[in-house]
Design a protein around this motif. Structure first.
Motif, PDB file in Angstrom:
ATOM      1  N   ALA A  55       1.132  -1.181   0.132  1.00  0.00           N
ATOM      2  CA  ALA A  55      -0.408  -0.107  -0.501  1.00  0.00           C
ATOM      3  C   ALA A  55       1.255   1.485  -0.344  1.00  0.00           C
ATOM      4  O   ALA A  55       0.855   2.185  -0.039  1.00  0.00           O
ATOM      5  CB  ALA A  55      -1.033  -0.483   1.489  1.00  0.00           C
ATOM      6  N   SER A  56       1.763   1.352   0.617  1.00  0.00           N
ATOM      7  CA  SER A  56       3.296   2.677   0.901  1.00  0.00           C
ATOM      8  C   SER A  56       3.580   2.545  -0.822  1.00  0.00           C
ATOM      9  O   SER A  56       4.064   3.581  -0.667  1.00  0.00           O
ATOM     10  CB  SER A  56       3.904   2.286   1.873  1.00  0.00           C
ATOM     11  OG  SER A  56       5.243   1.465   1.593  1.00  0.00           O
ATOM     12  N   GLY A  59       0.640   4.015  -2.425  1.00  0.00           N
ATOM     13  CA  GLY A  59       0.826   5.657  -2.245  1.00  0.00           C
ATOM     14  C   GLY A  59       1.965   6.323  -2.302  1.00  0.00           C
ATOM     15  O   GLY A  59       1.464   8.115  -2.377  1.00  0.00           O
ATOM     16  N   ILE A  61       3.076   6.372  -5.842  1.00  0.00           N
ATOM     17  CA  ILE A  61       3.238   6.952  -7.556  1.00  0.00           C
ATOM     18  C   ILE A  61       3.249   8.109  -7.482  1.00  0.00           C
ATOM     19  O   ILE A  61       2.333   8.919  -6.885  1.00  0.00           O
ATOM     20  CB  ILE A  61       1.965   5.971  -7.306  1.00  0.00           C
ATOM     21  CG1 ILE A  61       2.140   4.598  -7.907  1.00  0.00           C
ATOM     22  CG2 ILE A  61       2.072   6.493  -9.972  1.00  0.00           C
ATOM     23  CD1 ILE A  61       0.143   4.029  -7.956  1.00  0.00           C
TER      24      ILE A  61
ATOM     25  N   PHE B  64       2.817  16.258  -1.906  1.00  0.00           N
ATOM     26  CA  PHE B  64       2.714  15.346  -2.023  1.00  0.00           C
ATOM     27  C   PHE B  64       3.307  14.050  -1.477  1.00  0.00           C
ATOM     28  O   PHE B  64       3.547  14.122  -1.083  1.00  0.00           O
ATOM     29  CB  PHE B  64       3.639  15.197  -4.192  1.00  0.00           C
ATOM     30  CG  PHE B  64       3.001  14.214  -4.918  1.00  0.00           C
ATOM     31  CD1 PHE B  64       2.889  14.021  -5.159  1.00  0.00           C
ATOM     32  CD2 PHE B  64       4.021  12.986  -3.863  1.00  0.00           C
ATOM     33  CE1 PHE B  64       2.865  13.158  -6.508  1.00  0.00           C
ATOM     34  CE2 PHE B  64       3.309  11.843  -4.909  1.00  0.00           C
ATOM     35  CZ  PHE B  64       2.118  11.900  -6.139  1.00  0.00           C
ATOM     36  N   VAL B  66       1.896  12.051   2.167  1.00  0.00           N
ATOM     37  CA  VAL B  66       1.528  12.048   3.394  1.00  0.00           C
ATOM     38  C   VAL B  66       2.325  11.950   3.720  1.00  0.00           C
ATOM     39  O   VAL B  66       1.952  11.665   5.701  1.00  0.00           O
ATOM     40  CB  VAL B  66       0.549  11.305   3.241  1.00  0.00           C
ATOM     41  CG1 VAL B  66      -1.061  11.277   2.580  1.00  0.00           C
ATOM     42  CG2 VAL B  66       1.137   9.712   3.662  1.00  0.00           C
ATOM     43  N   ALA B 196       2.541   4.031   9.649  1.00  0.00           N
ATOM     44  CA  ALA B 196       2.449   3.316   8.798  1.00  0.00           C
ATOM     45  C   ALA B 196       1.712   3.306   8.189  1.00  0.00           C
ATOM     46  O   ALA B 196       1.608   3.188   6.844  1.00  0.00           O
ATOM     47  CB  ALA B 196       3.317   1.821   9.780  1.00  0.00           C
ATOM     48  N   LEU B 199       0.938   6.295   6.517  1.00  0.00           N
ATOM     49  CA  LEU B 199       2.326   5.984   4.687  1.00  0.00           C
ATOM     50  C   LEU B 199       1.363   5.088   3.885  1.00  0.00           C
ATOM     51  O   LEU B 199       1.374   5.167   3.209  1.00  0.00           O
ATOM     52  CB  LEU B 199       3.530   5.621   5.590  1.00  0.00           C
ATOM     53  CG  LEU B 199       4.148   6.924   6.143  1.00  0.00           C
ATOM     54  CD1 LEU B 199       5.333   6.147   6.801  1.00  0.00           C
ATOM     55  CD2 LEU B 199       3.896   8.043   5.210  1.00  0.00           C
ATOM     56  N   ALA B 200       0.652   3.780   4.326  1.00  0.00           N
ATOM     57  CA  ALA B 200       0.475   2.790   3.571  1.00  0.00           C
ATOM     58  C   ALA B 200      -1.178   3.315   3.039  1.00  0.00           C
ATOM     59  O   ALA B 200      -1.167   3.834   1.925  1.00  0.00           O
ATOM     60  CB  ALA B 200      -0.386   1.446   4.212  1.00  0.00           C
ATOM     61  N   GLY B 201      -1.899   3.884   4.001  1.00  0.00           N
ATOM     62  CA  GLY B 201      -3.413   3.901   3.324  1.00  0.00           C
ATOM     63  C   GLY B 201      -3.882   5.907   3.598  1.00  0.00           C
ATOM     64  O   GLY B 201      -4.995   6.091   3.030  1.00  0.00           O
ATOM     65  N   GLY B 203      -3.493   8.298   1.585  1.00  0.00           N
ATOM     66  CA  GLY B 203      -4.097   8.729   0.536  1.00  0.00           C
ATOM     67  C   GLY B 203      -5.371   7.852  -0.771  1.00  0.00           C
ATOM     68  O   GLY B 203      -5.451   8.422  -1.074  1.00  0.00           O
ATOM     69  N   LEU B 204      -5.459   6.927   0.603  1.00  0.00           N
ATOM     70  CA  LEU B 204      -7.088   6.101   0.028  1.00  0.00           C
ATOM     71  C   LEU B 204      -8.013   6.454   0.812  1.00  0.00           C
ATOM     72  O   LEU B 204      -8.995   7.074   0.636  1.00  0.00           O
ATOM     73  CB  LEU B 204      -6.486   3.897  -0.001  1.00  0.00           C
ATOM     74  CG  LEU B 204      -7.468   3.532  -0.444  1.00  0.00           C
ATOM     75  CD1 LEU B 204      -7.645   3.319  -1.830  1.00  0.00           C
ATOM     76  CD2 LEU B 204      -6.891   2.003   0.088  1.00  0.00           C
TER      77      LEU B 204
END
Lengths: 259, 259, 259, 259
Positions: A55-56, A59, A61, B64, B66, B196, B199-201, B203-204
């Motif tokens: 997932a990171s 994020g 991209i 750009f 997170v 963590a 940083l992973a999710g 942006g989702l």
């Protein structure tokens, strides 16, 4: 914490019985705690690690540099080793398991089950990533799998993976198994080494250092190009490291000569 | 620190009396330290956490990635758990309180007061954010509330929140309550897990993992679109995690079978 | 480390004599270790902190966001508190000294010398920054001093500084002085709180929280516009925090009522 | 960990015999553990540190700011000091070795071998970096060596290196050797100081603070312009720091007067 305590981070054998306290543990409980629970911990931990890791990458991209995945992988791994260290050792990586076994930190009987659990966990983590991200993001990042540019020199990439895994497994063997240098902060040392390595080589080879981390996303995204690099490189790094630790860097117990 | 000490991080019951020392504590003092002070700590801690969190989102407008909110949320949370852990447990999150209760780490009588204190604290924190930022910045970030794109697949977003909260509450239950794996560094483990996960999710789904963190800014900015996602997702994650810990991952005391 | 040890981080009184060991310390040595060395530590530590802080602001010119100065200030401060904590307490900030004094953690006789040492240290640190950077960089960053946009609402900025300093001094008082919640990791807690606060409010008010940090660069760059904000805001935050800790959050020793 | 334990981080003399336990160690083993293994640790650690450092510079080409190399250098160094601290002290830097020797933390007989091992390790690390990166990337970053702009004022650059090394060696001497302020977290303190210094002065002088780190990449890339700066600056910083610690900041044992 004492040196003894930190040593057991990566071993699992005697702990269980001492935790059982005064009365002897029932056989079913002992089998569960010594064999099944450690494999479950490896599976579950690898699932969460690979989910956060992939997932990171998604994020990140379009971003410049690899700071976001570097910190995400490192922190998630550090925390998971801290949590599951006393259950399974907290490997989440086949070449870490091989290193720990070759340095005398785990039973042979658990080696194959651990590796299978790690690979299955990675597939689950990668599948969950596919489940939550929009297709366009998932495809743009190839599902978090390791994709090398067509012009990449695979010998150089393999060497990079070898060196970075050498560093990672050095931290594992010296920080968790070698008595003289073991530390209760080994979980953070390992996680932060992964972060440092990704900041160093993430833009070059992806800084995988972990065949299971490569396998799951590759399987889910069906992206197998140069996949062998992420098995051969890390395995070479682990074997060179074990040789160095056993011959030169270990203490009198770890070292095989000059006792 | 000993395992015993770290265990009490998320429990509050007996501590108070032992801190009182030799002479018995007066009744008013006991009620204050066992009921009122913990609720005040939850309220105040959540205020500061939500203030820093929302402000870091505003400071990140136009950036750009997170990284800035990820580190800000994680560090603020880690420090607040470290400080208030021995007073209230340092939850600052309704689903953490539910998890701690279901794993046997706190009294039922405090559950509802804690959740109300957390929600009120979040409203105060969000109000302070509105108070210090220029309107143009505040509006551009919707006051730090969670706004999903119109095209977002709410099922996927809810699943993402479920998985990330699963990880967060795993760290809480295994690092603070489950004796075998508890650690004195649990405050940092929890904070860094939040980093963590963002940083992973981030942006989702925004990587909320905390209904109180969602509630306050939503109330102040009057922005309720898809607000339920940040209650349902985290709560599902917490319940799945408690099931896994109680059935499979916990030690002989935490586990409900195979004793 | 024990709770006792961590408590002394921010106090300096008895330590010296116990360090002297069996034979009584000579009077000149005692005066040096109890009065002069702590002031030197405050002066030198503030010099290094302000040098790193101002330089990180110059290194960030043109960048988006405040990650670079946020991490630089936080890490430098954490390390300096860790080093000098057992000599002077490691304040490096007048409102921290005021907070520690009002919570009962230091002698009144040292308060004014500490504040003067911190202000002098800050001037030295800012002068060193001017000494090493090219004029064009130094001027572009106004020497690392706090410059607010002309449109800034000074009431809002002052409130922001108040809230962020509230958080910072809460960590100081609860993590270092209040026995029940004190921790040996307080140095890192304080440093990381500064990082989190800069990530939150750095783009708004600069997230100064420290009149000495504001004073030195202002004096060297002769940039005094709205300088009072960075004295009034932090001082208000410190006083509100002391009130809350003494009335509501402290343990039975720190609290002034409900004993 | 106790203060005693942390003190030995940077010394190596007595440890070995106590580790040998009851029976006396064979002479060959003692020579290996007291002389050869520490030099190997310095060589190998510097190799890995310089590899990660140079690679992180290459990964940062085109990026704004120095966050990626700052974190990579700091984390790699912290972990390596944690691992090799009990074998060699974990210096990986000639001016750190000089500082430790002058503060009474190591034998003179090891000083020159350490420095040679560090320089050789740096050459190896830089060679490995050249081995894994494509020529175009390697050349764009001058192999991770320190290249100053033609307009740079070398006096200012040297002063910057002096001040930053002052900070670094202060952390080493106060955190590892000076008994009153030594800490078991000194490895992290040193690594994080390097990170903070790079965030502060990385864009100005490169924030080298380490002649060995400068030497290896310069030798491999044959890039010697202004190389002396990275010997003179750090050495001046180390000598000023030793003077301050021995005269003013040290405890009664470290201080040379006012005993």
């Amino acid at each position: 914490m004492s040196g003894t305590e930190s040593k057991v981070e990566f071993t699992i054998s005697e702990m269980v019985e001492s935790a059982a306290g005064k009365e002897p543990m029932r056989k079913s409980t002992r089998i569960f705690e010594q064999y099944l629970q450690p494999c479950l911990a490896e599976l579950y931990g690898t699932t969460l690690f690979v989910f956060v890791g992939c997932a990171s990458v998604m994020g990140n991209i379009g971003a410049f540099g690899v700071i976001q995945p570097a910190i995400a992988h490192g922190l998630a791994l550090a925390v998971l080793i801290m949590l599951f260290g006393k259950i399974s050792g907290g490997h989440f990586n086949p070449v870490v398991s091989v290193s720990v076994y070759l340095c005398g930190g785990m039973k042979l009987a658990l080696l194959l089950p651990y590796i299978l659990a790690q690979m299955l966990g990675s597939v689950l983590g990668a599948a969950l990533t596919m489940g939550v991200f929009p297709d366009i993001t998932y495809n743009a990042a190839s599902g978090g799998s390791f994709v090398l540019p067509l012009t990449a020199d695979l010998a150089k990439i393999t060497l990079a993976e070898t060196i970075m895994t050498l560093f990672l497994t050095l931290v594992v063997c010296m920080g968790a198994i070698n008595k003289k240098t073991s530390t209760s902060l080994v979980a953070f040392c390992i996680g932060l080494t992964v972060s440092a390595n990704i900041l160093a080589g993430g833009g070059l080879s992806g800084a995988c250092m972990n065949p299971a981390r490569a396998f799951g996303p590759a399987a889910i995204a069906n992206q197998w190009s140069a996949h062998w690099v992420f098995w051969v490189g890390p395995l070479c790094g682990a074997l060179i490291n074990v040789t160095l630790v056993r011959l030169l860097l270990g203490d009198q117990i770890t070292r095989v000569w000059l006792k």
